[in-house]
Design a protein around this motif. Sequence first.
Motif, PDB file in Angstrom:
ATOM      1  N   TRP A 122      -8.840  -2.765  -3.660  1.00  0.00           N
ATOM      2  CA  TRP A 122      -7.998  -2.148  -2.633  1.00  0.00           C
ATOM      3  C   TRP A 122      -6.669  -1.589  -3.174  1.00  0.00           C
ATOM      4  O   TRP A 122      -6.185  -0.566  -2.640  1.00  0.00           O
ATOM      5  CB  TRP A 122      -7.744  -3.122  -1.477  1.00  0.00           C
ATOM      6  N   LEU A 148     -13.301  -7.283  -4.265  1.00  0.00           N
ATOM      7  CA  LEU A 148     -12.683  -6.452  -3.233  1.00  0.00           C
ATOM      8  C   LEU A 148     -11.168  -6.428  -3.368  1.00  0.00           C
ATOM      9  O   LEU A 148     -10.530  -5.390  -3.169  1.00  0.00           O
ATOM     10  CB  LEU A 148     -13.075  -6.985  -1.847  1.00  0.00           C
ATOM     11  N   GLU A 149     -10.581  -7.565  -3.690  1.00  0.00           N
ATOM     12  CA  GLU A 149      -9.129  -7.622  -3.834  1.00  0.00           C
ATOM     13  C   GLU A 149      -8.643  -6.817  -5.043  1.00  0.00           C
ATOM     14  O   GLU A 149      -7.502  -6.360  -5.069  1.00  0.00           O
ATOM     15  CB  GLU A 149      -8.686  -9.083  -3.974  1.00  0.00           C
ATOM     16  N   VAL A 188      -6.991   2.192  -4.053  1.00  0.00           N
ATOM     17  CA  VAL A 188      -7.186   3.210  -3.013  1.00  0.00           C
ATOM     18  C   VAL A 188      -5.906   4.004  -2.746  1.00  0.00           C
ATOM     19  O   VAL A 188      -5.918   5.245  -2.772  1.00  0.00           O
ATOM     20  CB  VAL A 188      -7.742   2.566  -1.732  1.00  0.00           C
ATOM     21  N   ILE A 190       0.835  -1.201   0.000  1.00  0.00           N
ATOM     22  CA  ILE A 190       0.000   0.000   0.000  1.00  0.00           C
ATOM     23  C   ILE A 190       0.871   1.252   0.000  1.00  0.00           C
ATOM     24  O   ILE A 190       0.650   2.195  -0.774  1.00  0.00           O
ATOM     25  CB  ILE A 190      -0.959  -0.012   1.206  1.00  0.00           C
TER      26      ILE A 190
END
Length: 427
Positions: A145, A141-142, A148, A95
């Motif tokens: 993310w 969902l994977e 983001v 991230i």
Amino acid sequence: MTLDRLAARVRALPPIVADLLVVAVVGAFTTADAAVNEPGYRQADALTWALLVVSLAALACRRRWPVPVVCVTGAACAGWALHGHIGELLNLPVIVALYTVAVLGDRRRTLWTGAIAATVSGLVALKVGRDVVNPQGLPVLEMVWPLVPLLLGEVVRTRRELLAEYAARAARAEEDREREAARRVRQERVRVAREIHDILAHTVSAMTVQAGVALDALDAAPEVSRQAMTQVRASGKEAVRELRATLSVLRAAESTAPAPRLDQLDELVAGVEAGGVRVSLRRDTRGAALPAVVEATAYRIVQEALTNVVKHSAARQAAVSVTCDGGRLIVEVVDEGPPARPPAAPDSERGFGLIGMRERAVAVGGGVRHGPVPGGGFRVRAELPTEAGPPTEAGPPMTAGPPTEAGPPMTAGPPTEAGPPTEGAAP
């Protein structure tokens, strides 16, 4: 405001210190998550800790190689998932790496990175989805993310670019203001210098001629000498008054000195005639209301032209014509100087009279031409617009040729009897 101050303090740190601090924070959370796995799934082992070390080591180089760091941290995150280690914070290194790619790159790289990261994350989710708790909707969902942190980095980078652009615009505006202020200062200095030159050149030249007349007539004609010295005193007082009015602009924001007008030409001509040069004045403005700046410019041009007649010419007669022609004010001064004019003075001794006339005319949108006339003499001709319009070209200096509309050139000869100049008298 607290977050902004904290972010500002972090940005103020040396890059290596900030990177190590980020690695320490990310490592603390990721290590805590890696140490404990969901019951019934693979627990932390040597491979788990090896992937963690590789992720944190790569994260320390995120500023220098953001894309390779994303590849390394993304591979480690996928390795954990494929190895069967499930955790909520194991993707924290990737991230941070994705955020760095967006904040230090450009939009095109962000889009490519987001597309690849979402695709890889979705494929990994499809592979391990059967083995995780609550697999419903997991691939979608994977795939979301990774986008983001990229979106957050894009927003931060865009904001920084806007702030930098605003700062650059402010700097350019400040530079433009400083240049404009400097230009106005230079323009005002030239204007003041031009005013002082007009006053001193005209008055001192007239005073010199009158003093010479007084000196020559001191013994033979005391009355003539007395009249000449009286005129010298009057000219000196007038010069002092005009100098005080002109120099007041250096002490105040605005000058209160009244601008000279065309109805003061009679006094100007009378002063020149007191020095021995007979001047005929023709003034016909047809009752038009002329702008004050045009009248002042015309007055100064006539003043400088007559000063040149007194200083540089052996002429005993001169003609001044100020007339309106459509939307222009025509100003013409002609003297009857001898056919053979004295050689030009060297550059170091030349004045600024003709230059000043040209500058004044151009400043109001007009132009000035000058040059000798057939049969001897010199003509100065200015055309000044009396209405707003595009500036006219000053044109090249006049050369000998047919007479202009001001009348035929004057010829040398003894002065003729003439009374005081009157309005409408032809030159």
